[in-house]
Structure formats: C-alpha cells, structure tokens
Enzyme design. Structure first.
Site, PDB file in Angstrom:
ATOM      1  N   HIS A 143      40.457  36.925  37.845  1.00  0.00           N
ATOM      2  CA  HIS A 143      40.607  38.354  38.114  1.00  0.00           C
ATOM      3  C   HIS A 143      39.811  38.794  39.342  1.00  0.00           C
ATOM      4  CE1 HIS A 143      36.825  38.855  35.692  1.00  0.00           C
ATOM      5  NE2 HIS A 143      36.637  39.840  36.529  1.00  0.00           N
ATOM      6  N   ASP A 173      41.481  32.902  32.847  1.00  0.00           N
ATOM      7  CA  ASP A 173      40.703  33.653  33.830  1.00  0.00           C
ATOM      8  C   ASP A 173      39.814  32.740  34.674  1.00  0.00           C
ATOM      9  OD1 ASP A 173      40.027  35.997  35.149  1.00  0.00           O
ATOM     10  OD2 ASP A 173      38.290  36.381  33.884  1.00  0.00           O
ATOM     11  N   SER A 245      31.032  38.888  37.607  1.00  0.00           N
ATOM     12  CA  SER A 245      32.222  38.124  37.256  1.00  0.00           C
ATOM     13  C   SER A 245      32.329  36.853  38.078  1.00  0.00           C
ATOM     14  CB  SER A 245      33.482  38.960  37.503  1.00  0.00           C
ATOM     15  OG  SER A 245      33.640  39.928  36.516  1.00  0.00           O
TER      16      SER A 245
END
Length: 495
Positions: A143, A173, A245
């Site tokens: 993402h 992911d 992230s």
C-alpha cells in the site's frame, strides 16, 4: 550535650534489641537462642504441608535497544511516492487524507471507483522499508507504493535513488523494490514463528516523515486474522504511526521478524494496537516476485468462523476449538476434499487449529497444489479428509456472451458472483463483480471492479439471469452498477 548523646545511643540499642525480640517472638526461636542472634528465615506454610515452593520468575534485564538501532538503522530506508489516483470520495476535510495509512484503511471499506467525471487527484505518500540484499533489494508494504508513478528511496547517509517496483501483492500487503546500488547495509532476517508473546520488539521507521525513529514494545499476540484472514499478523504495542508502514520489526537479537503494516486507530494515530506481517510470509512473497515476477496463493475455498462454548456444546466437541465451516465454494479444493458446512476443522497436516484464523494462516503459507490432510469433526465424531489446495488467482468467471453464439459480443462482460467477504465489505447481499469489460460494455464506460446489481430493473445474482435479460432485449439494456460508494445506471447499446 554528652548526656543527650548517650541517651540517644541507649535508646538505639534498646530499639534494636526490641526489634530482634519481636522478630524472635514471631519466628519461634529454638531453645537456647540468644538475644541478638540472627533469626532463622520464616518457613512458608505450604512447605510444611509438603507442597512444592513456588519458583520465582527469573530476573529479566531490558535489552540494549541502542545496539540494535546503531547496527540496523543504516539498512532502514525512507520511501516517498508521487502519483495520481481516481478518487471515489472527497478528501477535503480529512486530516490524514494524503497519508498512505489513510488510503490503506479506506480500501477495507469496499471497492473504490472514480468520482463523477472520473477526476484524477495527485497523490503523495511516505513510508519505510528495509534493505534485504546488498545489491539494492528492498521490502516494504504494497500500500506504500500503490498507484505510485515515481518511488524515491532515501538512505540514512542522505543518498537518494529512484526505485523500481519489481512487484507487489495486495493480498499480503508486501512489495519488493530495487535500487541501482552496491555494497549496501542489510538487515538480518529471523523467523517470525519463533517469536513469543511478551517478547521485546523494536520498530524503526519514518512516522509522519520523521526519519529513523525508533520505538519499542512487546509482542501482544500472534496469528491475528484481519481483513480476509490470509495473513497471520503479529500484534504489538510498539508505537507505530503513519509513515512507519513498511518498516522492520526487530527482535532482541536484531533480526527482522515482521513488516509493520497496520494500526487500529479511531484518530489516525497510534492507540496501542499495531500489526506486522510475519517475515516468513514476506520472504515467500519476495521469492516469488524475484523469481517469476508474480505471486500465486493457495486456496481452500471455505468461509469459517470461530467455535465458542455454545457451538462446542451443540456439536458435542470436547473443547471450543477449531474452525467452523460456514460455506464451501462450489468446485473448490474444499468441496473436492469433501468438506461440508457445519464441519469443524480441528487440524491441517497435523497442525492444531484452535481459532479459525489459524486455518487461513496455514493456507496463506502453502502453495497451490500442496496436499492437505484434514482432521474434521462431523456429527459428533472425527472424520479424516484429504485434498489438494487450489489456486486463489483462478477465479470462476463466466462470460455473458460465451454461450450465445448468435449474439456474440452483444454485451462483452465477464462476471463472477460476490464472495461472502466481498458482500460484507461492500454491504451488498447480491450482485456480480465485473472482472473484464469489452465491446459494447467497455464503450459505455463499464470497468473491472464495478458491481452489477440489475439489468433493465431486474436484480441479478447469476450470469444466467443476465443472459436471459440480454437475449430478450433488442437494442439496449440499462445496467445498475455500484462503483465505490455510488450507484448509477449505465445504458449499453447492444452489439
């Protein structure tokens, strides 16, 4: 003055003696014990009864996080992206609208399509990653680089490189990047399966763009099933915020055991619940992307839920454990193996299944074609089943025009039913997902990902229903579709 000092000394001696006397009265000293001797330690009451004395927990020293940070920090990178997306909602007024975590959480609300007019909005994002090979191979979240037209990687020595996205897998992911560099520092990789609940872990990343930020905590739980349950997440209480992230999660040995991926938040910031992708899963994805350029996932083809005490009592299970099968997909590996709704899977290939998420986690780490042996509880007794896992990328598609030679390419749609998870995410009880659009449908503006709800006002749940309406229509049909959060009618002039 001297008298006062002597008096205080006397009081001190008497006080000490009194304390010993009181101690002795409680300890019941042996005959002949003299005042002033050190009393014997008290004996626990359970020792006299013959019960084993409790073993005290060993003293645990805090790890030296500075060593882990200094050794591995140079291999952690900052990632910035630019691109454009077709927005399905108005970002104005959203405090974290430009953050990749915000975009990440939006995708769990169902398929998102373009706004009225298909307006494209510029996108900018920041994230983290870590170098896994000295020639420039980097792991991060899918993402973080989604919809990015340009990806820039910045090292701790302030050098910047344009990165190439070798591949990404939205299901887990995980994304793999490559930069043109040599002799880079790398992080050592551990085994996430060896991590323990309560173990100290450390995160390094770029929360809110603040590069090389170090935060620490403990493993709160393992095998957390989120989204579709395809990843057995590691839950921690490490402070992870937007921008973290894709960054690494280290154990106390300085080994990467996970990729920080998600947070639970009602504010957009850290609230004590962080989730990391196990490095074992990420390595499998990395190997496939580097070797073949694509990722394939195994599929069992079931929808399962937890077994609580009420279900255990109802099915005469000895304990509330296992994965209760709610639905079996037609033609799937599960159906071929003989699984039925109401079965409780208690183990797969000898691995015990306590929660339903463990079944999904096992399949996520397997490969299409792998053989599985299932221990199933059915109608009050154990049943052994066996089968082969299918390929999750192979969808059961049907073309509206494939069985209509005389009306070939009249509509040009390839459709499939919504699976149970998609129905829940989109909030629909029925409908057909458009996987491919060509011919008349594409010309009218239909897109893959749209959900077809009705044709000429007739709700449709199967391809056969669509074919029936199209066959009875001469010139055009009116299709009601859901695109993102909007429902619109699209007229299609039949070919």
């Amino acid at each position: 003055m001297k008298r006062l000092v002597l008096a205080l000394c006397a009081v001190g001696v008497l006080g000490a003696g009194a304390a010993i006397a009181v101690q002795g009265s409680h300890d019941a000293p042996a005959v002949g014990a003299q005042v002033g001797t050190t009393p014997a330690p008290a004996v626990p009451a359970n020792a006299a009864a013959g019960a084993p004395a409790p073993t005290p927990a060993p003293m645990i020293a805090l790890p030296d996080f500075s060593v882990i940070a200094s050794r591995n920090g140079p291999a952690v990178v900052n990632i910035s992206t630019t691109g454009s997306v077709k927005a399905a909602y108005d970002n104005r007024g959203e405090p974290f609208a430009d953050d990749p975590f915000f975009e990440f959480f939006r995708r769990f609300q169902g398929p998102q399509g373009p706004q009225r007019g298909g307006r494209e909005a510029p996108s900018h994002g920041v994230g983290s990653g870590f170098i896994v090979s000295s020639d420039g191979l980097i792991l991060t979240n899918a993402h973080v680089v989604r919809d990015a037209s340009e990806v820039t990687v910045k090292l701790t020595d302030r050098r910047e490189f344009r990165a190439k996205v070798l591949g990404s897998d939205p299901k887990t992911d995980v994304a793999v990047l490559k930069i043109d560099a040599r002799n880079l520092p790398v992080v050592p990789l551990g085994r996430s399966m060896d991590t323990k609940v309560g173990e100290w872990v450390l995160a390094i990343g770029s929360p809110f763009g603040l590069e090389n930020t170090v935060t620490a905590g403990v493993v709160s739980a393992k095998g957390r099933a989120l989204d579709d349950g395809s990843v057995p997440f590691i839950q921690t209480d490490v402070a992870v915020n937007p921008g973290n992230s894709g960054g690494p999660l280290f154990n106390t040995k300085g080994e990467v055991v996970g990729i920080n991926s998600q947070i639970y938040s009602q504010t957009g910031g850290y609230q004590g619940l962080s989730f990391a992708i196990p490095i074992d899963v990420a390595q499998r994805i990395q190997e496939q992307i580097v070797t073949t350029g694509k990722v394939v996932h195994a599929k069992l083809g079931v929808v399962a839920q937890e077994v609580d005490q009420s279900f255990a009592d109802s099915f005469n299970l000895p304990s509330p454990e296992g994965a209760l099968i709610v639905n079996v997909e037609k033609g799937s590996a599960a159906e071929q193996a003989g699984l039925k709704p109401g079965d409780v899977v208690r183990s797969i290939n000898g691995q015990k299944i306590v929660g339903s998420g463990e079944l999904s986690a096992y399949v996520a780490l397997a490969k299409p074609g792998d053989k599985v042996a299932l221990d199933v509880w059915r109608e009050g007794k154990a049943v052994a089943l066996a089968g082969k896992l299918g390929n999750a990328t192979e969808r059961s598609l049907a073309s509206v025009d494939s069985d209509e030679p005389a009306a070939k390419s009249r509509l040009g749609l390839a459709l499939r039913p919504l699976d149970p998870l998609e129905k829940q995410a989109v909030g629909l009880g029925a409908g057909l997902v458009i996987e491919r659009a060509g011919g008349a449908a594409a010309s009218a503006g239909l897109q893959p990902g749209d959900v077809l709800l009705s044709v000429n006002g007739r709700p449709v749940n199967s391809v056969e229903q669509v074919r029936d309406v199209v066959a009875k229509s001469s010139k055009s049909v009116a299709l009601l579709i859901q695109r993102g959060e909007e429902r619109i009618f699209i007229p299609v002039r039949l070919g």
